[in-house]
Design a protein around this motif. Structure first.
Motif, PDB file in Angstrom:
ATOM      1  N   ILE A 169       0.843  -1.195   0.000  1.00  0.00           N
ATOM      2  CA  ILE A 169       0.000   0.000   0.000  1.00  0.00           C
ATOM      3  C   ILE A 169       0.879   1.246   0.000  1.00  0.00           C
ATOM      4  CG2 ILE A 169      -2.000  -1.079   1.093  1.00  0.00           C
ATOM      5  CD1 ILE A 169      -1.121   0.157   3.754  1.00  0.00           C
ATOM      6  N   ALA A 170       0.397   2.292  -0.675  1.00  0.00           N
ATOM      7  CA  ALA A 170       1.111   3.558  -0.783  1.00  0.00           C
ATOM      8  C   ALA A 170       0.153   4.695  -0.439  1.00  0.00           C
ATOM      9  CB  ALA A 170       1.662   3.732  -2.195  1.00  0.00           C
ATOM     10  N   PRO A 171       0.673   5.879  -0.115  1.00  0.00           N
ATOM     11  CA  PRO A 171      -0.212   7.033   0.126  1.00  0.00           C
ATOM     12  C   PRO A 171      -1.053   7.335  -1.110  1.00  0.00           C
ATOM     13  CG  PRO A 171       2.041   7.520   0.818  1.00  0.00           C
ATOM     14  CD  PRO A 171       2.098   6.229   0.069  1.00  0.00           C
ATOM     15  N   GLU A 172      -2.239   7.870  -0.894  1.00  0.00           N
ATOM     16  CA  GLU A 172      -3.119   8.211  -2.004  1.00  0.00           C
ATOM     17  C   GLU A 172      -2.481   9.263  -2.908  1.00  0.00           C
ATOM     18  OE1 GLU A 172      -6.086   7.978  -4.574  1.00  0.00           O
ATOM     19  OE2 GLU A 172      -5.961   6.708  -2.789  1.00  0.00           O
ATOM     20  N   GLU A 173      -1.794  10.217  -2.313  1.00  0.00           N
ATOM     21  CA  GLU A 173      -1.124  11.252  -3.099  1.00  0.00           C
ATOM     22  C   GLU A 173       0.208  10.728  -3.622  1.00  0.00           C
ATOM     23  OE1 GLU A 173      -0.747  14.843  -0.932  1.00  0.00           O
ATOM     24  OE2 GLU A 173      -2.909  15.089  -0.607  1.00  0.00           O
ATOM     25  N   GLN A 174       0.529  11.100  -4.846  1.00  0.00           N
ATOM     26  CA  GLN A 174       1.762  10.644  -5.471  1.00  0.00           C
ATOM     27  C   GLN A 174       2.972  11.258  -4.773  1.00  0.00           C
ATOM     28  OE1 GLN A 174       1.985   8.278  -7.733  1.00  0.00           O
ATOM     29  NE2 GLN A 174       4.221   8.407  -7.695  1.00  0.00           N
ATOM     30  N   ALA A 175       4.035  10.475  -4.675  1.00  0.00           N
ATOM     31  CA  ALA A 175       5.305  10.939  -4.111  1.00  0.00           C
ATOM     32  C   ALA A 175       6.414  10.471  -5.032  1.00  0.00           C
ATOM     33  CB  ALA A 175       5.498  10.383  -2.703  1.00  0.00           C
ATOM     34  N   PRO A 176       7.540  11.190  -5.078  1.00  0.00           N
ATOM     35  CA  PRO A 176       8.603  10.832  -6.031  1.00  0.00           C
ATOM     36  C   PRO A 176       9.213   9.463  -5.807  1.00  0.00           C
ATOM     37  CG  PRO A 176       9.342  12.529  -4.486  1.00  0.00           C
ATOM     38  CD  PRO A 176       7.869  12.402  -4.312  1.00  0.00           C
ATOM     39  N   TRP A 177       9.087   8.924  -4.581  1.00  0.00           N
ATOM     40  CA  TRP A 177       9.694   7.626  -4.290  1.00  0.00           C
ATOM     41  C   TRP A 177       8.752   6.451  -4.536  1.00  0.00           C
ATOM     42  CZ3 TRP A 177       6.329   6.363  -0.523  1.00  0.00           C
ATOM     43  CH2 TRP A 177       5.878   7.385   0.331  1.00  0.00           C
ATOM     44  N   ILE A 178       7.518   6.702  -4.933  1.00  0.00           N
ATOM     45  CA  ILE A 178       6.580   5.606  -5.232  1.00  0.00           C
ATOM     46  C   ILE A 178       6.885   5.072  -6.628  1.00  0.00           C
ATOM     47  CG2 ILE A 178       4.173   4.950  -5.557  1.00  0.00           C
ATOM     48  CD1 ILE A 178       3.377   7.116  -3.594  1.00  0.00           C
ATOM     49  N   PRO A 179       7.188   3.783  -6.769  1.00  0.00           N
ATOM     50  CA  PRO A 179       7.498   3.218  -8.096  1.00  0.00           C
ATOM     51  C   PRO A 179       6.356   3.460  -9.080  1.00  0.00           C
ATOM     52  CG  PRO A 179       8.081   1.670  -6.360  1.00  0.00           C
ATOM     53  CD  PRO A 179       7.314   2.784  -5.695  1.00  0.00           C
ATOM     54  N   LEU A 180       6.715   3.900 -10.281  1.00  0.00           N
ATOM     55  CA  LEU A 180       5.706   4.222 -11.293  1.00  0.00           C
ATOM     56  C   LEU A 180       5.157   2.977 -11.978  1.00  0.00           C
ATOM     57  CD1 LEU A 180       7.378   7.367 -12.939  1.00  0.00           C
ATOM     58  CD2 LEU A 180       5.521   7.294 -11.244  1.00  0.00           C
ATOM     59  N   THR A 181       5.957   1.908 -12.048  1.00  0.00           N
ATOM     60  CA  THR A 181       5.501   0.671 -12.712  1.00  0.00           C
ATOM     61  C   THR A 181       5.705  -0.513 -11.760  1.00  0.00           C
ATOM     62  OG1 THR A 181       7.687   0.412 -13.731  1.00  0.00           O
ATOM     63  CG2 THR A 181       5.967   1.547 -15.013  1.00  0.00           C
TER      64      THR A 181
END
Length: 295
Positions: A169-181
């Protein structure tokens, strides 16, 4: 016979905290302290080492702990034998589970049982699911709702209640460290991603295995006890977490996080009720065990 001193002693031996033990026993800390002193005087031996900050069992206290458990077990058997004339079971069953399990399973698990056996008292203790099986094995609890381990210890019976996938699970808002794929992960994508993981338990084992297969040593932002806290910390934007989906589905913070479609997927979580085989000789435990329908 008044078995309350033994119950109060065991509560303190299990928690090693006068405040928590007194709450469990519904007595004041001063009453609990007086009970322990009276036991020590009767036995002419110290049961605890205590100061303003710490409480610990002495060698004599550990011996007495085994006696107290055995005595209460025998007392329950006697009460049952004497109550057979009216056809009703009586006594106590202690159950340990996580907060999520307490409102996900307990109503269905116990509602009919309470109607059939109104004289059985059910004691519920909640905490980190990683501790559940150990508490049953140590004799601290009669039963526990817990994930099925990769290899179950001998002498332990287990009935499955449900299966739930483990999810990232990740935060709802995008962050630069969240993998894009996340569906095609790479070591470069996950290197340095802040992770919020359980301190121990099956979900931590599976997460560690996933990262090893990817060739990455995870960057641990926080290690917490209990999956509910992971959802909270991820929702606040501290990192990515790994939790059973059943925890997310029951969380009041579910809208603040999102599931990442990570590949390969983590194994499913098999959640069930466990008990020591030898405990099934107790009529109370057997009665509850018989009412549980394995799914």
């Amino acid at each position: 016979m008044d078995m309350r001193p033994l119950k109060q002693f065991l509560a303190l031996a299990d928690t090693l905290h006068f405040g928590r033990a007194s709450e469990l026993c519904h007595v004041s800390p001063s009453t609990l302290s007086r009970t322990i002193r009276q036991l020590e005087e009767s036995l002419d031996a110290p049961l605890f080492v205590r100061d303003n900050r710490h409480v610990a069992l002495t060698r004599q206290g550990k011996v007495f702990q085994e006696y107290a458990r055995e005595a209460l077990g025998q007392w329950e058997l006697l009460r049952h034998a004497l109550s057979r004339q009216d056809g009703e079971l009586a006594g106590e069953i202690s159950i340990y589970c996580s907060v999520t399990a307490s409102y996900s399973f307990l109503y269905d698990l116990l509602s009919d049982f309470r109607l059939h056996h109104p004289r059985i008292e059910l004691k519920l203790h909640t905490g980190d699911p990683a501790e559940a099986m150990n508490r049953v094995l140590a004799g601290d609890e009669d039963m526990a709702i817990t994930p099925r381990p990769r290899s179950a210890p001998g002498g332990l019976a287990f009935k499955s209640l449900t299966r739930s996938p483990l999810v990232f699970i990740a935060p709802e808002e995008q962050a630069p460290w969240i993998p894009l794929t996340p569906d095609s992960p790479s070591a470069a994508q996950w290197q340095g991603v802040p992770m919020v993981l359980s301190e121990a338990g099956l979900s931590r084992e599976y997460a560690d295995t996933w990262f090893r297969a990817l060739g990455v040593r995870p960057t641990i932002y926080a290690q917490v006890a209990g999956h509910e806290a992971i959802v909270s910390m991820v929702g606040l934007g501290f990192g990515i977490g790994v939790v059973p989906k059943i925890v997310l589905d029951n969380s009041p913070l579910a809208e603040r996080v999102r599931v990442l479609a990570v590949k390969p997927e983590l194994p499913h979580y098999d959640v069930g009720l466990c008990v020591l085989d030898r405990q099934l000789k107790r009529p109370l435990i057997q009665a509850l065990w018989d009412e549980v329908v394995e799914r």
